[in-house]
Write a protein that holds these residues in place. Structure first.
Motif, short mmCIF file in Angstrom:
data_model
loop_
_atom_site.label_atom_id
_atom_site.label_comp_id
_atom_site.label_asym_id
_atom_site.label_seq_id
_atom_site.Cartn_x
_atom_site.Cartn_y
_atom_site.Cartn_z
N ASP A 1 34.42 37.56 37.66
CA ASP A 1 34.78 37.40 39.06
C ASP A 1 35.07 35.95 39.45
O ASP A 1 35.37 35.66 40.60
CB ASP A 1 33.64 37.92 39.95
CG ASP A 1 33.32 39.38 39.69
OD1 ASP A 1 34.26 40.15 39.43
OD2 ASP A 1 32.13 39.75 39.71
N THR B 1 36.94 32.32 39.72
CA THR B 1 38.28 31.74 39.82
C THR B 1 38.20 30.25 39.51
O THR B 1 37.12 29.72 39.23
CB THR B 1 38.86 31.96 41.22
OG1 THR B 1 38.00 31.32 42.18
CG2 THR B 1 38.98 33.44 41.54
N VAL C 1 43.97 40.72 36.26
CA VAL C 1 43.46 39.82 37.29
C VAL C 1 43.34 38.40 36.74
O VAL C 1 43.74 37.43 37.39
CB VAL C 1 42.11 40.31 37.84
CG1 VAL C 1 41.42 39.23 38.68
CG2 VAL C 1 42.29 41.56 38.68
N ARG C 2 42.81 38.28 35.53
CA ARG C 2 42.69 36.95 34.94
C ARG C 2 44.07 36.34 34.69
O ARG C 2 44.30 35.15 34.95
CB ARG C 2 41.91 37.03 33.61
CG ARG C 2 41.76 35.72 32.88
CD ARG C 2 41.02 34.67 33.70
NE ARG C 2 39.60 34.97 33.81
CZ ARG C 2 38.85 34.68 34.87
NH1 ARG C 2 39.39 34.06 35.92
NH2 ARG C 2 37.58 34.99 34.91
N SER D 1 45.65 35.47 38.37
CA SER D 1 44.93 34.67 39.35
C SER D 1 45.46 33.24 39.40
O SER D 1 45.57 32.55 38.38
CB SER D 1 43.44 34.66 39.01
OG SER D 1 42.70 33.93 39.96
N SER D 2 45.77 32.77 40.59
CA SER D 2 46.32 31.43 40.78
C SER D 2 45.26 30.36 40.53
O SER D 2 44.07 30.54 40.83
CB SER D 2 46.86 31.29 42.21
OG SER D 2 47.17 29.94 42.48
N ARG E 1 43.11 29.35 43.57
CA ARG E 1 42.05 30.18 44.14
C ARG E 1 40.68 29.53 43.97
O ARG E 1 40.40 28.91 42.98
CB ARG E 1 42.03 31.56 43.48
CG ARG E 1 43.21 32.43 43.91
CD ARG E 1 43.07 33.83 43.36
NE ARG E 1 44.14 34.69 43.82
CZ ARG E 1 44.15 35.38 44.95
NH1 ARG E 1 43.08 35.33 45.74
NH2 ARG E 1 45.16 36.12 45.31
#
Length: 305
Positions: free
Chosen positions: A6, A8, A297-298, A301-302, A305
């Motif tokens: 989870d 970032t 998601v990984r 993800s920017s 974030r």
């Protein structure tokens, strides 16, 4: 502590090594580390190998063949070489680690081993410089033909802990023999070696993935992992025998067997192409151990974030 699944980029920026360790543990065997070489031209111009590995789903990036006294990463331009690690963390949004090699200078027939520059050898000076450069973790292991032994790894762990402090995450172990005849196959690392690594201060013990070293079956690897866990450390299974360049079916099998063995996180090496695993194999490994949801998601993800 957030599980690493989870986290970032902004979460990673706030973590020290021990917090990173707890985040890995909380992810329950769903963390992928990709090793890359920054000293060779990247797979494609205009982007570093580290960025490619991150884009294909790696959670952690490990730099191999990196000289701490002449820091540089091919494809990454900086005005000050001392900022190269920080810039790479900004570009990837990932924790960045470093391989340093505990070479055993007492070994005979030294001429058969590669001669490494001081900036790649595990020493008090290189540990201090790695800390100054801003690495998030270090890995004490050996490349092929370097003469790295388990005894020297143990000594290097203790020295690294002393120099780099209690907060540093230390990974240590062997994924192949590194040219040492007495440490190959099932004799690569024994229970006494694992205990020595942990007692010296290692947080994560590096072991060969099932099927990557002759004789390292699922059962053998499982017993190694159990030993690591009994002594309070985490286990990482490593694919560093150029099988990172194998077909996707082989990668999926290694990944699944590594998870069955009980690993807390997984390593994929840098010899698929020159300096990086086959990128699709990074993604396939990730999908096997945690599914498309966490993989995508990984990947998406920017870094903002």
């Amino acid at each position: 502590m957030k599980r690493l699944l989870d986290c970032t980029a902004s979460d990673f920026q706030k973590m020290n090594g021990q917090q990173l360790k707890q985040s890995i543990k909380a992810a329950e065997g769903r963390v992928l580390l990709a090793e890359v070489i920054g000293a060779v031209p990247p797979l494609y111009g205009g982007v570093t190998n580290a960025e490619i590995a991150a884009a294909f789903g790696a959670d952690l990036i490990l730099l191999n063949i990196f000289d701490v006294f002449a820091p540089s990463v091919a494809g990454l331009e900086v005005d000050d070489p001392q900022t190269v690690v920080q810039r790479l963390k900004q570009y990837t949004g990932r924790p960045i680690g470093l391989n340093l090699e505990p070479v055993d200078l007492t070994l005979s027939a030294a001429s058969r081993f590669d001669q490494l520059p001081p900036g790649r050898v595990a020493s008090e000076r290189s540990f201090a410089e790695a800390k100054q450069l801003g690495f998030d973790f270090i890995c004490l292991t050996g490349n092929p033909k370097t003469g790295v032994t388990n005894a020297e790894i143990t000594a290097a762990i203790a020295k690294a802990r002393q120099v780099m402090g209690d907060d540093t995450l230390i990974i240590a172990g062997k994924m192949h023999g590194a040219g040492v005849d007495a440490e190959v196959g099932e004799s690569l690392v024994g229970e006494a070696d694992i205990v020595s690594f942990v007692e010296a201060g290692a947080d994560v013990i590096l072991l060969p993935s099932p099927g990557t070293i002759p004789g390292i079956t699922l059962e053998v690897c499982r017993e190694m992992v159990r030993t690591v866990h009994r002594h309070g450390a985490l286990a990482i299974t490593a694919t560093g025998t150029s099988q990172e360049g194998s077909d996707e079916q082989t990668i999926r099998q290694i990944a699944l067997y590594s998870k069955m063995a009980g690993a807390d996180l997984y390593h994929i090496g840098d010899a698929g192409y020159m300096g990086i695993a086959v990128p699709e194999n990074i993604m396939q490994y990730s999908i096997v151990v945690r599914g498309r949801r966490h993989t995508y998601v990984r990947m998406a993800s920017s870094v903002m974030r």
